[in-house]
Design an enzyme around this catalytic site. Structure first.
Site, PDB file in Angstrom:
ATOM      1  N   LYS A   1       0.798  -1.235   0.000  1.00 56.07           N
ATOM      2  CA  LYS A   1       0.000   0.000   0.000  1.00 56.07           C
ATOM      3  C   LYS A   1       0.835   1.293   0.000  1.00 56.07           C
ATOM      4  CE  LYS A   1      -4.226  -1.657   2.174  1.00 56.07           C
ATOM      5  NZ  LYS A   1      -5.196  -1.461   3.250  1.00 56.07           N
TER       6      LYS A   1
ATOM      7  N   ASP B   1     -10.113   3.240   1.658  1.00 53.82           N
ATOM      8  CA  ASP B   1     -10.266   2.735   3.037  1.00 53.82           C
ATOM      9  C   ASP B   1     -10.770   3.857   3.948  1.00 53.82           C
ATOM     10  OD1 ASP B   1      -9.378   0.125   2.708  1.00 53.82           O
ATOM     11  OD2 ASP B   1      -7.272   0.644   3.068  1.00 53.82           O
TER      12      ASP B   1
HETATM   13  P1  ATR Z   1      -2.482  -2.493   8.118  1.00 55.78           P
HETATM   14  O1  ATR Z   1      -2.088  -1.892   6.820  1.00 55.78           O
HETATM   15  O2  ATR Z   1      -3.588  -3.520   7.987  1.00 55.78           O
HETATM   16  O3  ATR Z   1      -2.800  -1.477   9.173  1.00 55.78           O
HETATM   17  P2  ATR Z   1       0.183  -2.907   9.117  1.00 55.78           P
HETATM   18  O4  ATR Z   1       0.613  -1.674   8.413  1.00 55.78           O
HETATM   19  O5  ATR Z   1       1.057  -4.098   9.017  1.00 55.78           O
HETATM   20  O6  ATR Z   1      -1.249  -3.374   8.611  1.00 55.78           O
HETATM   21  O7  ATR Z   1      -0.085  -2.541  10.653  1.00 55.78           O
HETATM   22  C1  ATR Z   1      -0.388  -3.484  11.585  1.00 55.78           C
HETATM   23  C2  ATR Z   1      -0.565  -2.804  12.951  1.00 55.78           C
HETATM   24  O8  ATR Z   1      -0.893  -3.821  13.889  1.00 55.78           O
HETATM   25  C3  ATR Z   1       0.669  -2.117  13.461  1.00 55.78           C
HETATM   26  O9  ATR Z   1       0.298  -0.963  14.174  1.00 55.78           O
HETATM   27  C4  ATR Z   1       1.279  -3.170  14.394  1.00 55.78           C
HETATM   28  O10 ATR Z   1       2.084  -2.657  15.430  1.00 55.78           O
HETATM   29  P3  ATR Z   1       3.662  -2.345  15.158  1.00 55.78           P
HETATM   30  O11 ATR Z   1       3.721  -1.039  14.471  1.00 55.78           O
HETATM   31  O12 ATR Z   1       4.257  -2.335  16.509  1.00 55.78           O
HETATM   32  O13 ATR Z   1       4.173  -3.498  14.316  1.00 55.78           O
HETATM   33  C5  ATR Z   1       0.022  -3.744  14.988  1.00 55.78           C
HETATM   34  N1  ATR Z   1       0.215  -5.085  15.546  1.00 55.78           N
HETATM   35  C6  ATR Z   1       0.363  -6.244  14.870  1.00 55.78           C
HETATM   36  N2  ATR Z   1       0.520  -7.280  15.731  1.00 55.78           N
HETATM   37  C7  ATR Z   1       0.455  -6.759  16.990  1.00 55.78           C
HETATM   38  C8  ATR Z   1       0.533  -7.295  18.312  1.00 55.78           C
HETATM   39  N3  ATR Z   1       0.699  -8.619  18.516  1.00 55.78           N
HETATM   40  N4  ATR Z   1       0.426  -6.467  19.352  1.00 55.78           N
HETATM   41  C9  ATR Z   1       0.235  -5.140  19.158  1.00 55.78           C
HETATM   42  N5  ATR Z   1       0.155  -4.556  17.937  1.00 55.78           N
HETATM   43  C10 ATR Z   1       0.257  -5.349  16.864  1.00 55.78           C
END
Ligand code: ATR
Length: 291
Positions: free
Chosen positions: A75, A111
């Site tokens: 994206k 989105d």
């Molecule tokens: P999207 O485009 O769907 O938002 P992304 O850009 O990969 O996907 O973002 C995923 C989000 O979920 C991020 O904010 C991530 O936190 P980090 O920035 O610390 O990676 C969060 N996230 C994913 N797994 C997590 C977990 N187990 N606990 C807390 N936050 C999580």
């Protein structure tokens, strides 16, 4: 299942790209409305590795693909490969939809409006509300930007503190309301849950197959909250189930998915799709998968 009764030499191609992509619900909902409206289009999915993204974009032009949805992890990376970016998507810093106009590729973010329309349709009025967003990825960015003109305050809590700071900093460039970005931890969660009207989970925590995982224990929720989880698989996450048990109003991720898809579809084809049909096809598919 036959997707389209007569694919011919004239049939125009729409697609979604991502990695992985097999789980995507977009082909299901888009092909359903293509058939419903009897349009000469077909919608397919391509699994594109990050190192092949540039070639894939050249391919859209070479093959004359009319419309493209973009999902994780492309994206942001794809933006620099396009000919034009819509101003809102530029501010958000991510796109999820591309239209090919005579080999001129335009990127948009549906989105953002998709989430806002889903909240409004669910009866949540965002005016003057305190919003707590968990996560600071692409979905969080789109939602935060779409709400930042009307709500009272936005707080972003993220596991990686730096990403919460940078989203808050970018939002402050366009918003006149207070914005805070902080580390996701117990103290901040409890503090901001208490002061919020709307809680939005934009992280992947709770998504299939790890459906029992949560970031917010049920005891920390209270019935004054409206809880929106952007996850649509499962249709009802553990967070949404817990929130309902507490007495909160809730919204799952399916409506946002359908709304962003409908906005993309209308942009590509000029036709308004039947959103109820799109939603029902996904529910049918997910329920069948669970059997
Ligand atoms: P999207 O485009 O769907 O938002 P992304 O850009 O990969 O996907 O973002 C995923 C989000 O979920 C991020 O904010 C991530 O936190 P980090 O920035 O610390 O990676 C969060 N996230 C994913 N797994 C997590 C977990 N187990 N606990 C807390 N936050 C999580």
């Amino acid at each position: 299942m036959s997707l389209k009764s007569s694919i011919t030499g004239n049939t125009k191609v729409l697609c979604v790209i991502g990695h992985p992509i097999a789980h995507s619900m977009s082909p299901i909902m888009h092909n359903a409305v293509i058939q419903d409206l009897k349009l000469d289009f077909v919608y397919v999915a391509f699994d594109i590795l990050p190192e092949h993204l540039e070639k894939a974009v050249e391919g859209f032009k070479a093959l004359g693909i009319k419309g493209i949805n973009v999902t994780i992890p492309h994206k942001i990376a794809i933006m620099k490969l396009l000919d034009e970016i819509d101003p809102l998507a530029e501010k958000i810093g991510a796109i999820n939809t591309i239209k090919n106009e005579n080999n001129h590729l335009i990127g948009k973010n549906t989105d953002a409006l998709g989430a806002k329309v889903a909240l409004l349709n669910a009866g949540f009025d965002i005016m003057e509300k305190n919003v707590l967003i968990i996560g600071a990825g692409g979905a969080a960015r789109a939602i935060a930007f779409s709400l930042s003109k009307e709500c009272k305050k936005i707080v972003i809590l993220n596991r990686t503190e730096q990403k919460a700071f940078s989203l808050a900093r970018d939002l402050k460039k366009i918003a006149t309301i207070p914005i805070e970005g902080k580390k996701l931890n117990e103290q901040h969660l409890k503090q901001y849950l208490f002061h919020s009207d709307l809680l939005i989970n934009t992280t992947s925590v709770g998504m299939a197959p790890n459906t029992n995982t949560i970031l917010i224990p049920k005891e920390w929720l209270s019935s004054h909250l409206f809880v929106f989880d952007v996850i649509y698989n499962p249709l009802e996450t553990k967070l949404i189930k817990d929130a309902k048990e507490i007495g909160c109003k809730t919204l799952g991720g399916l409506d946002m998915l359908v709304n962003q898809g409908a906005l993309a579809f209308e942009w590509w084809t000029g036709e308004k799709p039947n959103k109820i049909l799109m939603k029902n096809k996904i529910i049918e598919f997910l329920n069948l998968k669970q059997c």
